[in-house]
Design a protein around this motif. Structure first.
Motif, PDB file in Angstrom:
ATOM      1  N   ASN A  45       0.679  -1.142  -0.096  1.00 30.90           N
ATOM      2  CA  ASN A  45      -0.061   0.079  -0.028  1.00 30.90           C
ATOM      3  C   ASN A  45       0.889   1.368   0.048  1.00 30.90           C
ATOM      4  O   ASN A  45       0.223   2.363  -0.086  1.00 30.90           O
ATOM      5  CB  ASN A  45      -1.075  -0.077   1.389  1.00 30.90           C
ATOM      6  N   GLY A  46       2.153   1.110  -0.018  1.00 29.38           N
ATOM      7  CA  GLY A  46       3.045   2.229   0.214  1.00 29.38           C
ATOM      8  C   GLY A  46       2.767   3.125   1.344  1.00 29.38           C
ATOM      9  O   GLY A  46       2.954   4.432   1.200  1.00 29.38           O
ATOM     10  N   CYS A  47       2.580   2.571   2.558  1.00 30.34           N
ATOM     11  CA  CYS A  47       2.532   3.424   3.839  1.00 30.34           C
ATOM     12  C   CYS A  47       3.772   3.448   4.621  1.00 30.34           C
ATOM     13  O   CYS A  47       4.131   2.447   5.213  1.00 30.34           O
ATOM     14  CB  CYS A  47       1.204   2.699   4.601  1.00 30.34           C
ATOM     15  N   TYR A  49       4.544   5.274   7.081  1.00 32.43           N
ATOM     16  CA  TYR A  49       4.302   5.107   8.580  1.00 32.43           C
ATOM     17  C   TYR A  49       4.238   3.608   9.087  1.00 32.43           C
ATOM     18  O   TYR A  49       5.160   3.175   9.951  1.00 32.43           O
ATOM     19  CB  TYR A  49       3.132   5.950   9.041  1.00 32.43           C
ATOM     20  N   CYS A  50       3.279   2.896   8.321  1.00 34.80           N
ATOM     21  CA  CYS A  50       3.248   1.577   9.045  1.00 34.80           C
ATOM     22  C   CYS A  50       4.467   0.652   8.498  1.00 34.80           C
ATOM     23  O   CYS A  50       4.648  -0.283   9.401  1.00 34.80           O
ATOM     24  CB  CYS A  50       1.965   1.136   8.191  1.00 34.80           C
ATOM     25  N   VAL A  51       5.097   0.770   7.298  1.00 34.21           N
ATOM     26  CA  VAL A  51       6.156   0.058   6.934  1.00 34.21           C
ATOM     27  C   VAL A  51       7.296   0.034   8.180  1.00 34.21           C
ATOM     28  O   VAL A  51       7.975  -0.872   8.773  1.00 34.21           O
ATOM     29  CB  VAL A  51       6.830   0.414   5.674  1.00 34.21           C
ATOM     30  N   ASP A  52       7.606   1.244   8.488  1.00 38.34           N
ATOM     31  CA  ASP A  52       8.448   1.627   9.599  1.00 38.34           C
ATOM     32  C   ASP A  52       8.225   1.081  10.684  1.00 38.34           C
ATOM     33  O   ASP A  52       8.990   0.394  11.632  1.00 38.34           O
ATOM     34  CB  ASP A  52       8.585   3.374   9.912  1.00 38.34           C
ATOM     35  N   MET A  53       7.077   0.975  11.324  1.00 37.45           N
ATOM     36  CA  MET A  53       6.352   0.551  12.564  1.00 37.45           C
ATOM     37  C   MET A  53       6.632  -1.033  12.523  1.00 37.45           C
ATOM     38  O   MET A  53       7.123  -1.646  13.330  1.00 37.45           O
ATOM     39  CB  MET A  53       4.851   0.996  12.715  1.00 37.45           C
ATOM     40  N   HIS A  54       6.136  -1.642  11.355  1.00 37.45           N
ATOM     41  CA  HIS A  54       6.160  -3.134  11.332  1.00 37.45           C
ATOM     42  C   HIS A  54       7.482  -3.504  11.194  1.00 37.45           C
ATOM     43  O   HIS A  54       7.646  -4.807  11.675  1.00 37.45           O
ATOM     44  CB  HIS A  54       4.955  -3.478  10.372  1.00 37.45           C
ATOM     45  N   HIS A  55       8.278  -2.923  10.440  1.00 44.53           N
ATOM     46  CA  HIS A  55       9.767  -3.461  10.382  1.00 44.53           C
ATOM     47  C   HIS A  55      10.409  -3.461  11.795  1.00 44.53           C
ATOM     48  O   HIS A  55      10.909  -4.280  12.069  1.00 44.53           O
ATOM     49  CB  HIS A  55      10.285  -2.606   9.356  1.00 44.53           C
ATOM     50  N   LYS A  56      10.040  -2.335  12.494  1.00 48.25           N
ATOM     51  CA  LYS A  56      10.680  -2.382  13.868  1.00 48.25           C
ATOM     52  C   LYS A  56      10.188  -3.436  14.754  1.00 48.25           C
ATOM     53  O   LYS A  56      10.828  -3.740  15.400  1.00 48.25           O
ATOM     54  CB  LYS A  56      10.491  -0.841  14.714  1.00 48.25           C
ATOM     55  N   GLU A  57       8.724  -3.389  14.820  1.00 46.58           N
ATOM     56  CA  GLU A  57       8.495  -4.639  15.499  1.00 46.58           C
ATOM     57  C   GLU A  57       8.821  -6.061  15.281  1.00 46.58           C
ATOM     58  O   GLU A  57       9.120  -6.785  16.153  1.00 46.58           O
ATOM     59  CB  GLU A  57       6.545  -4.460  15.438  1.00 46.58           C
ATOM     60  N   LYS A 137      -2.472   6.974   5.190  1.00 45.36           N
ATOM     61  CA  LYS A 137      -2.362   7.743   3.525  1.00 45.36           C
ATOM     62  C   LYS A 137      -3.002   9.018   3.722  1.00 45.36           C
ATOM     63  O   LYS A 137      -2.517  10.021   3.111  1.00 45.36           O
ATOM     64  CB  LYS A 137      -2.772   6.778   2.598  1.00 45.36           C
ATOM     65  N   VAL A 138      -4.009   9.085   4.535  1.00 50.40           N
ATOM     66  CA  VAL A 138      -4.996  10.404   4.479  1.00 50.40           C
ATOM     67  C   VAL A 138      -4.139  11.506   5.571  1.00 50.40           C
ATOM     68  O   VAL A 138      -3.903  12.334   5.335  1.00 50.40           O
ATOM     69  CB  VAL A 138      -6.324   9.805   4.698  1.00 50.40           C
ATOM     70  N   PHE A 139      -3.935  10.749   6.776  1.00 49.14           N
ATOM     71  CA  PHE A 139      -3.522  11.537   7.816  1.00 49.14           C
ATOM     72  C   PHE A 139      -2.094  12.039   7.816  1.00 49.14           C
ATOM     73  O   PHE A 139      -1.604  12.874   8.154  1.00 49.14           O
ATOM     74  CB  PHE A 139      -3.636  10.546   9.199  1.00 49.14           C
ATOM     75  N   GLU A 140      -1.243  11.092   6.935  1.00 49.92           N
ATOM     76  CA  GLU A 140       0.195  11.572   6.691  1.00 49.92           C
ATOM     77  C   GLU A 140       0.902  11.576   8.118  1.00 49.92           C
ATOM     78  O   GLU A 140       1.917  12.503   8.106  1.00 49.92           O
ATOM     79  CB  GLU A 140       0.391  12.603   5.862  1.00 49.92           C
ATOM     80  N   PHE A 141       0.825  10.483   9.004  1.00 53.17           N
ATOM     81  CA  PHE A 141       1.731  10.562  10.291  1.00 53.17           C
ATOM     82  C   PHE A 141       3.003  10.500   9.826  1.00 53.17           C
ATOM     83  O   PHE A 141       3.205   9.966   8.732  1.00 53.17           O
ATOM     84  CB  PHE A 141       1.296   9.390  11.095  1.00 53.17           C
ATOM     85  N   THR A 142       3.884  11.097  10.335  1.00 49.25           N
ATOM     86  CA  THR A 142       5.382  11.111   9.839  1.00 49.25           C
ATOM     87  C   THR A 142       5.909   9.645  10.541  1.00 49.25           C
ATOM     88  O   THR A 142       6.061   9.303  11.532  1.00 49.25           O
ATOM     89  CB  THR A 142       6.108  12.269  10.681  1.00 49.25           C
ATOM     90  N   PRO A 143       6.553   8.992   9.243  1.00 49.00           N
ATOM     91  CA  PRO A 143       7.320   7.711   9.526  1.00 49.00           C
ATOM     92  C   PRO A 143       8.454   7.986  10.310  1.00 49.00           C
ATOM     93  O   PRO A 143       9.170   9.020  10.307  1.00 49.00           O
ATOM     94  CB  PRO A 143       7.607   7.329   8.163  1.00 49.00           C
ATOM     95  N   GLY A 144       9.054   7.096  11.015  1.00 49.91           N
ATOM     96  CA  GLY A 144      10.575   6.988  11.806  1.00 49.91           C
ATOM     97  C   GLY A 144      10.245   7.178  13.118  1.00 49.91           C
ATOM     98  O   GLY A 144      11.293   7.010  13.789  1.00 49.91           O
ATOM     99  N   ASN A 145       9.201   7.310  13.797  1.00 49.55           N
ATOM    100  CA  ASN A 145       9.268   8.128  14.914  1.00 49.55           C
ATOM    101  C   ASN A 145       8.618   6.753  15.652  1.00 49.55           C
ATOM    102  O   ASN A 145       8.460   6.882  17.115  1.00 49.55           O
ATOM    103  CB  ASN A 145       8.189   9.149  15.167  1.00 49.55           C
ATOM    104  N   HIS A 146       8.219   5.593  15.251  1.00 47.18           N
ATOM    105  CA  HIS A 146       7.650   4.778  15.999  1.00 47.18           C
ATOM    106  C   HIS A 146       8.713   4.064  17.107  1.00 47.18           C
ATOM    107  O   HIS A 146       9.685   3.831  16.754  1.00 47.18           O
ATOM    108  CB  HIS A 146       6.956   3.466  15.147  1.00 47.18           C
ATOM    109  N   LYS A 147       8.224   3.732  18.366  1.00 43.70           N
ATOM    110  CA  LYS A 147       9.079   3.198  19.224  1.00 43.70           C
ATOM    111  C   LYS A 147       8.563   1.997  19.789  1.00 43.70           C
ATOM    112  O   LYS A 147       7.260   1.796  20.154  1.00 43.70           O
ATOM    113  CB  LYS A 147       9.179   4.139  20.508  1.00 43.70           C
ATOM    114  N   VAL A 148       9.023   0.768  19.939  1.00 39.24           N
ATOM    115  CA  VAL A 148       8.621  -0.558  20.078  1.00 39.24           C
ATOM    116  C   VAL A 148       8.465  -0.415  21.773  1.00 39.24           C
ATOM    117  O   VAL A 148       9.256  -0.140  22.360  1.00 39.24           O
ATOM    118  CB  VAL A 148       9.586  -1.703  19.706  1.00 39.24           C
ATOM    119  N   SER A 149       7.168  -1.009  22.090  1.00 39.87           N
ATOM    120  CA  SER A 149       6.864  -1.155  23.341  1.00 39.87           C
ATOM    121  C   SER A 149       7.790  -2.228  23.982  1.00 39.87           C
ATOM    122  O   SER A 149       7.815  -3.589  23.503  1.00 39.87           O
ATOM    123  CB  SER A 149       5.395  -1.419  23.843  1.00 39.87           C
ATOM    124  N   GLN A 150       8.203  -2.069  25.097  1.00 35.73           N
ATOM    125  CA  GLN A 150       9.057  -3.277  25.784  1.00 35.73           C
ATOM    126  C   GLN A 150       8.209  -4.194  26.601  1.00 35.73           C
ATOM    127  O   GLN A 150       7.544  -4.450  27.140  1.00 35.73           O
ATOM    128  CB  GLN A 150      10.125  -2.888  26.401  1.00 35.73           C
TER     129      GLN A 150
END
Length: 150
Positions: A45-47, A49-57, A137-150
């Motif tokens: 989907n070219g998202c 924000y979510c690619v960053d998040m789930h890669h980190k997870e 995709k609509v909201f355009e949250f900034t990618p790169g800021n996701h922190k994995v919960s410990q």
């Protein structure tokens, strides 16, 4: 710049989506498999924000760099199990949904690898990440800021 910030989102909207996320995360489906679904759909989907998040997870869950870098070409690699391949194929089919139902062959493969309950959860997980992707995709949250919960 975010078009819609977290503070702009109507009360309860994300909380309701997180209820579904928590249900999925506490289901019988392996969390790593759920994260593979989430990453692959987000890539398709070219998202960013979510690619960053789930890669980190996935990294947090111990996923290897080789598999992370190869998920975009999973079909031509030997790194993914039969179950993962079946789920990734379904993820792509449901992410680019058309007017036809999934093939009998795909359903048969899923039914030999997963219970009906698991197929339900997998299908919901795919639907859920596609919802998140469309929101981001609509909201355009900034990618790169996701922190994995410990």
């Amino acid at each position: 710049m975010e078009r819609i910030t977290y503070q702009d989102i109507p009360s309860g909207m994300f909380e309701n989506l997180m209820t579904i996320e928590n249900s999925l995360n506490n289901s019988t489906i392996d969390l790593k498999l759920l994260e593979l679904i989430r990453l692959r759909a987000s890539q398709k989907n070219g998202c960013s924000y979510c690619v960053d998040m789930h890669h980190k997870e996935l990294k947090h869950l111990g996923e290897t760099e080789l598999r992370l870098s190869s998920i975009c070409v999973w079909e031509s690699t030997p790194y993914f199990s039969e179950k993962e391949r079946a789920v990734l194929a379904l993820t792509e089919t449901l992410t680019y949904i058309d007017v036809s139902p999934i093939s009998n062959e795909m359903h048969h493969t899923l039914a030999t690898l997963f219970s009906k309950e698991e197929i339900c959860y997998i299908t919901l997980a795919i639907s859920q990440i596609n919802t998140w992707n469309r929101l981001m995709k609509v909201f355009e949250f900034t990618p790169g800021n996701h922190k994995v919960s410990q």
